[in-house]
Design an enzyme around this catalytic site. Structure first.
Site, PDB file in Angstrom:
ATOM      1  N   ARG A   5       0.836  -1.207   0.000  1.00 46.70           N
ATOM      2  CA  ARG A   5       0.000   0.000   0.000  1.00 46.70           C
ATOM      3  C   ARG A   5       0.874   1.261   0.000  1.00 46.70           C
ATOM      4  NH1 ARG A   5      -4.502   1.704   4.585  1.00 46.70           N
ATOM      5  NH2 ARG A   5      -4.762   3.882   3.956  1.00 46.70           N
ATOM      6  N   ASN A  51     -10.707  -3.877  -0.690  1.00 46.17           N
ATOM      7  CA  ASN A  51     -10.607  -2.763  -1.629  1.00 46.17           C
ATOM      8  C   ASN A  51      -9.740  -3.094  -2.840  1.00 46.17           C
ATOM      9  OD1 ASN A  51     -12.118  -0.502  -0.741  1.00 46.17           O
ATOM     10  ND2 ASN A  51     -10.744  -0.283   1.008  1.00 46.17           N
ATOM     11  N   CYS A  72     -18.953  -1.132   1.834  1.00 52.52           N
ATOM     12  CA  CYS A  72     -18.059  -0.057   2.265  1.00 52.52           C
ATOM     13  C   CYS A  72     -18.709   0.658   3.436  1.00 52.52           C
ATOM     14  CB  CYS A  72     -17.838   0.920   1.121  1.00 52.52           C
ATOM     15  SG  CYS A  72     -16.916   2.395   1.593  1.00 52.52           S
ATOM     16  N   TYR A 121     -14.468  10.941  -0.221  1.00 48.28           N
ATOM     17  CA  TYR A 121     -13.507  10.640  -1.286  1.00 48.28           C
ATOM     18  C   TYR A 121     -13.611  11.581  -2.484  1.00 48.28           C
ATOM     19  CZ  TYR A 121     -11.844   6.406   0.945  1.00 48.28           C
ATOM     20  OH  TYR A 121     -11.255   5.534   1.816  1.00 48.28           O
TER      21      TYR A 121
HETATM   22  P1  NAD Z   1      -4.301  -5.881   6.672  1.00 49.59           P
HETATM   23  O1  NAD Z   1      -3.047  -5.425   6.042  1.00 49.59           O
HETATM   24  O2  NAD Z   1      -4.342  -5.995   8.132  1.00 49.59           O
HETATM   25  O3  NAD Z   1      -4.710  -7.268   5.994  1.00 49.59           O
HETATM   26  C1  NAD Z   1      -5.618  -8.143   6.595  1.00 49.59           C
HETATM   27  C2  NAD Z   1      -5.064  -9.546   6.534  1.00 49.59           C
HETATM   28  O4  NAD Z   1      -5.097 -10.056   5.214  1.00 49.59           O
HETATM   29  C3  NAD Z   1      -3.604  -9.657   6.982  1.00 49.59           C
HETATM   30  O5  NAD Z   1      -3.525 -10.350   8.202  1.00 49.59           O
HETATM   31  C4  NAD Z   1      -2.932 -10.378   5.832  1.00 49.59           C
HETATM   32  O6  NAD Z   1      -1.970 -11.327   6.238  1.00 49.59           O
HETATM   33  C5  NAD Z   1      -4.110 -11.029   5.150  1.00 49.59           C
HETATM   34  N1  NAD Z   1      -3.889 -11.509   3.788  1.00 49.59           N
HETATM   35  C6  NAD Z   1      -3.093 -11.009   2.819  1.00 49.59           C
HETATM   36  N2  NAD Z   1      -3.176 -11.759   1.714  1.00 49.59           N
HETATM   37  C7  NAD Z   1      -4.073 -12.751   1.976  1.00 49.59           C
HETATM   38  C8  NAD Z   1      -4.589 -13.850   1.235  1.00 49.59           C
HETATM   39  N3  NAD Z   1      -4.186 -14.083   0.003  1.00 49.59           N
HETATM   40  N4  NAD Z   1      -5.488 -14.649   1.834  1.00 49.59           N
HETATM   41  C9  NAD Z   1      -5.887 -14.436   3.105  1.00 49.59           C
HETATM   42  N5  NAD Z   1      -5.426 -13.414   3.840  1.00 49.59           N
HETATM   43  C10 NAD Z   1      -4.534 -12.597   3.300  1.00 49.59           C
HETATM   44  O7  NAD Z   1      -5.452  -4.956   6.102  1.00 49.59           O
HETATM   45  P2  NAD Z   1      -6.620  -4.125   6.786  1.00 49.59           P
HETATM   46  O8  NAD Z   1      -6.133  -2.748   6.971  1.00 49.59           O
HETATM   47  O9  NAD Z   1      -7.200  -4.860   7.902  1.00 49.59           O
HETATM   48  O10 NAD Z   1      -7.635  -4.083   5.578  1.00 49.59           O
HETATM   49  C11 NAD Z   1      -8.111  -5.277   5.012  1.00 49.59           C
HETATM   50  C12 NAD Z   1      -8.842  -5.006   3.721  1.00 49.59           C
HETATM   51  O11 NAD Z   1     -10.053  -4.323   3.975  1.00 49.59           O
HETATM   52  C13 NAD Z   1      -8.067  -4.129   2.749  1.00 49.59           C
HETATM   53  O12 NAD Z   1      -8.278  -4.580   1.436  1.00 49.59           O
HETATM   54  C14 NAD Z   1      -8.671  -2.774   2.958  1.00 49.59           C
HETATM   55  O13 NAD Z   1      -8.530  -1.926   1.848  1.00 49.59           O
HETATM   56  C15 NAD Z   1     -10.099  -3.153   3.198  1.00 49.59           C
HETATM   57  N6  NAD Z   1     -10.939  -2.150   3.866  1.00 49.59           N
HETATM   58  C16 NAD Z   1     -12.108  -1.883   3.255  1.00 49.59           C
HETATM   59  C17 NAD Z   1     -12.955  -0.941   3.761  1.00 49.59           C
HETATM   60  C18 NAD Z   1     -14.224  -0.672   3.007  1.00 49.59           C
HETATM   61  O14 NAD Z   1     -14.835   0.356   3.230  1.00 49.59           O
HETATM   62  N7  NAD Z   1     -14.646  -1.549   2.099  1.00 49.59           N
HETATM   63  C19 NAD Z   1     -12.631  -0.275   4.966  1.00 49.59           C
HETATM   64  C20 NAD Z   1     -11.430  -0.601   5.599  1.00 49.59           C
HETATM   65  C21 NAD Z   1     -10.587  -1.551   5.030  1.00 49.59           C
HETATM   66  C1  G6P Z   2     -12.268   4.229   4.764  1.00 50.21           C
HETATM   67  C2  G6P Z   2     -12.789   3.440   3.587  1.00 50.21           C
HETATM   68  C3  G6P Z   2     -12.030   2.240   3.328  1.00 50.21           C
HETATM   69  C4  G6P Z   2     -10.566   2.528   3.452  1.00 50.21           C
HETATM   70  C5  G6P Z   2     -10.263   2.862   4.873  1.00 50.21           C
HETATM   71  C6  G6P Z   2      -8.858   3.339   5.076  1.00 50.21           C
HETATM   72  O1  G6P Z   2     -13.218   4.532   5.624  1.00 50.21           O
HETATM   73  O2  G6P Z   2     -14.143   3.267   3.458  1.00 50.21           O
HETATM   74  O3  G6P Z   2     -12.391   1.675   2.130  1.00 50.21           O
HETATM   75  O4  G6P Z   2      -9.807   1.448   3.073  1.00 50.21           O
HETATM   76  O5  G6P Z   2     -11.200   3.641   5.484  1.00 50.21           O
HETATM   77  O6  G6P Z   2      -8.563   3.342   6.428  1.00 50.21           O
HETATM   78  P1  G6P Z   2      -7.068   3.265   6.937  1.00 50.21           P
HETATM   79  O7  G6P Z   2      -7.170   3.454   8.397  1.00 50.21           O
HETATM   80  O8  G6P Z   2      -6.548   1.919   6.534  1.00 50.21           O
HETATM   81  O9  G6P Z   2      -6.329   4.362   6.234  1.00 50.21           O
HETATM   82 MN    MN Z   3     -14.589   2.002   1.635  1.00 51.19          MN
END
Ligand code: NAD
Ligand code: G6P
Ligand code: MN
Length: 432
Positions: A93, A147, A168, A251
């Site tokens: 990232r 994401n 989201c 955003y």
């Molecule tokens: P993170 O870096 O903590 O990742 C979560 C876990 O995924 C880690 O423990 C990692 O080892 C694991 N991982 C990596 N590759 C993998 C695979 N192939 N199979 C299984 N596990 C795997 O990330 P995070 O900050 O907790 O965010 C997780 C995801 O959620 C990201 O894609 C982030 O963008 C997304 N997110 C989405 C929203 C939303 O609004 N949709 C909000 C927050 C985070």
């Molecule tokens: C937001 C969004 C997510 C994004 C995240 C980032 O609220 O909806 O899609 O990935 O927060 O948060 P972070 O703490 O990882 O910067």
């Molecule tokens: Mn989002």
């Protein structure tokens, strides 16, 4: 009771999710929650898994928490699969955020070339996960939080037979923030949402049946805050907001205030502060120190420093609406299907849907007003091309995708970005 599989279980957001299941246990009986991760995430998974077990124990529930690296066992027979993984972790990232800044282009996790790179790494993995679901739990719902959620959901919708919903926290966050701005209970606030993931507008805001959007716009013009923890709270131009007559999501600043945000990112990337991924690395480190404490048995408040506020509310209430056949309205990413006739039928859009046991049914939006049509259509064209590039690994398609993106100024820069992205993500891009 239900079997839930969480892919990316080692995420620091998992306690948030467990908290959501505990709060809704009266309407949602869960027998087992499988937390799945990979070798790289084993350490985090162990810490989060133990905290999840302590949280369940404190709640008095008998839900079993199983931490595992065996994805297939977790998916087999699951009722709901939730994806919250990050291919390449926060290091990847940070690269996504820094590469575009070399060319004075926005460097962000989901918007622009950073989101493109994340999609290219994620698409091969989500396709593998979907193959497992097709084979081992074909009737499961896949709730995708990974994401860039809009593009990953569109990939699943177009290229697999898996039933999916993209989720989201921005729409639910906007409801809560608008309620806060208006000083009313958030249960009373209803917003008509139209757009794409991280490009969604509130076109109407209802309180007790009355459209009060002008009141919200007035408050925003007076400086009321409506943003996420990961997005700087730059204020909107008053004449712009008053003539837009809609509420932009946090955003939108990346499109409407590009110059200021790129300048802010460049400054922060050159200072101690670093990019958002670099800040999150520090937040995550301290979160895991807190999670390790054997006396901790609740979701710690420090998690609020992350951008994912209300994730559990959004996710668990969505699952409950399906399980309990609620016919409740949720704002989620689904196949357009004519909901927005200004966009193709087979793409993912983020709109209000009626959700019951048969899944989400989008509520018709109609043709887009010119004010927002061009931006949505060009970002969607970019997303369609990016999804195709992520599946095929075709260099030309990838180049077209980046060139079409409104934040990329030229073919020359699109090409430099693409070459840097492919080179610096080599190990995660089997398709290229
Ligand atoms: P993170 O870096 O903590 O990742 C979560 C876990 O995924 C880690 O423990 C990692 O080892 C694991 N991982 C990596 N590759 C993998 C695979 N192939 N199979 C299984 N596990 C795997 O990330 P995070 O900050 O907790 O965010 C997780 C995801 O959620 C990201 O894609 C982030 O963008 C997304 N997110 C989405 C929203 C939303 O609004 N949709 C909000 C927050 C985070
Ligand atoms: C937001 C969004 C997510 C994004 C995240 C980032 O609220 O909806 O899609 O990935 O927060 O948060 P972070 O703490 O990882 O910067
Ligand atoms: Mn989002």
């Amino acid at each position: 009771g239900l079997k839930i599989a969480v892919i990316g279980g080692g995420s620091s957001y998992t306690p948030e999710l467990i908290d959501g299941f505990i709060k809704r246990a009266n309407e949602l009986p869960v027998n087992e929650i499988y937390l799945v991760d990979i070798m790289d995430g084993k350490h985090k998974l162990e810490i989060v898994g133990e905290l999840a077990k302590r949280m369940i124990k404190k709640s008095g529930l008998s839900t079993k928490i199983i931490s595992t690296l065996d994805r297939r066992t977790a998916i087999k027979g699951a009722d709901f699969v939730m994806t919250q993984f990050r291919v390449g972790g926060l290091k990847a990232r940070a690269r996504d955020e820094r590469i575009p800044l070399r060319y004075n282009v926005l460097g962000q996790e989901t918007t622009g070339p950073g989101g493109f790179a994340k999609a290219m790494r994620t698409i091969p993995v989500i396709m593998d996960i979907c193959k497992d679901i097709e084979e081992l739990s074909p009737s499961a719902w896949l709730i995708n939080f990974t994401n860039p959620a809009g593009m990953i959901t569109e990939t699943i919708l177009k290229h697999t037979n898996v039933k999916t919903i993209g989720l989201c926290n921005v729409p639910i966050g906007m409801v809560k923030m608008v309620a806060n701005i208006l000083d009313v209970d958030s249960a009373k606030v209803k917003i008509d949402f139209v757009g794409l993931n991280h490009l969604v507008w509130g076109s109407k805001v209802y309180v007790n049946g009355e459209n009060v959007i002008n009141r919200v716009i007035d408050k925003l013009c007076d400086g009321a805050s409506l943003t996420m923890k990961n997005i700087p709270d730059l204020k909107w131009d008053k004449d712009f907001l008053k003539s837009l007559k809609m509420i932009p999501c946090p955003y939108h600043r990346y499109y409407y205030m590009t110059d200021d945000l790129v300048a802010e990112e460049i400054e922060s990337s050159n200072s101690e502060k670093g990019t958002r991924a670099e800040q999150v690395q520090k937040i995550e480190k301290s979160l895991f120190e807190i999670y390790k404490n054997p006396d901790l048995d609740i979701k710690p408040p420090q998690l609020e420093k992350r951008g994912g506020a209300y994730y559990s509310d959004a996710a668990v209430s969505l699952i409950s609406a399906i399980y309990n056949d609620k016919r409740e309205i949720h704002t989620v990413n689904v196949r357009n299907n004519g909901t927005i006739p200004s966009l193709p039928h087979d793409v993912a859009v983020e709109v209000n849907c009626v959700v019951d046991s048969t899944g989400p049914k989008p509520i018709t939006v109609g043709y887009l007003p010119a004010k927002i049509k061009g931006l949505i259509q060009s970002v969607k064209a970019y997303e369609e091309l990016a999804v195709q590039a992520g599946i095929t690994g075709n260099y030309g398609t990838a180049l077209q995708a980046l060139t079409v993106h409104p934040l990329v100024p030229s073919v020359k820069i699109a090409k430099q970005l693409l070459d840097d992205i492919i080179r610096e993500n080599r190990e995660y891009l089997p398709q290229f």
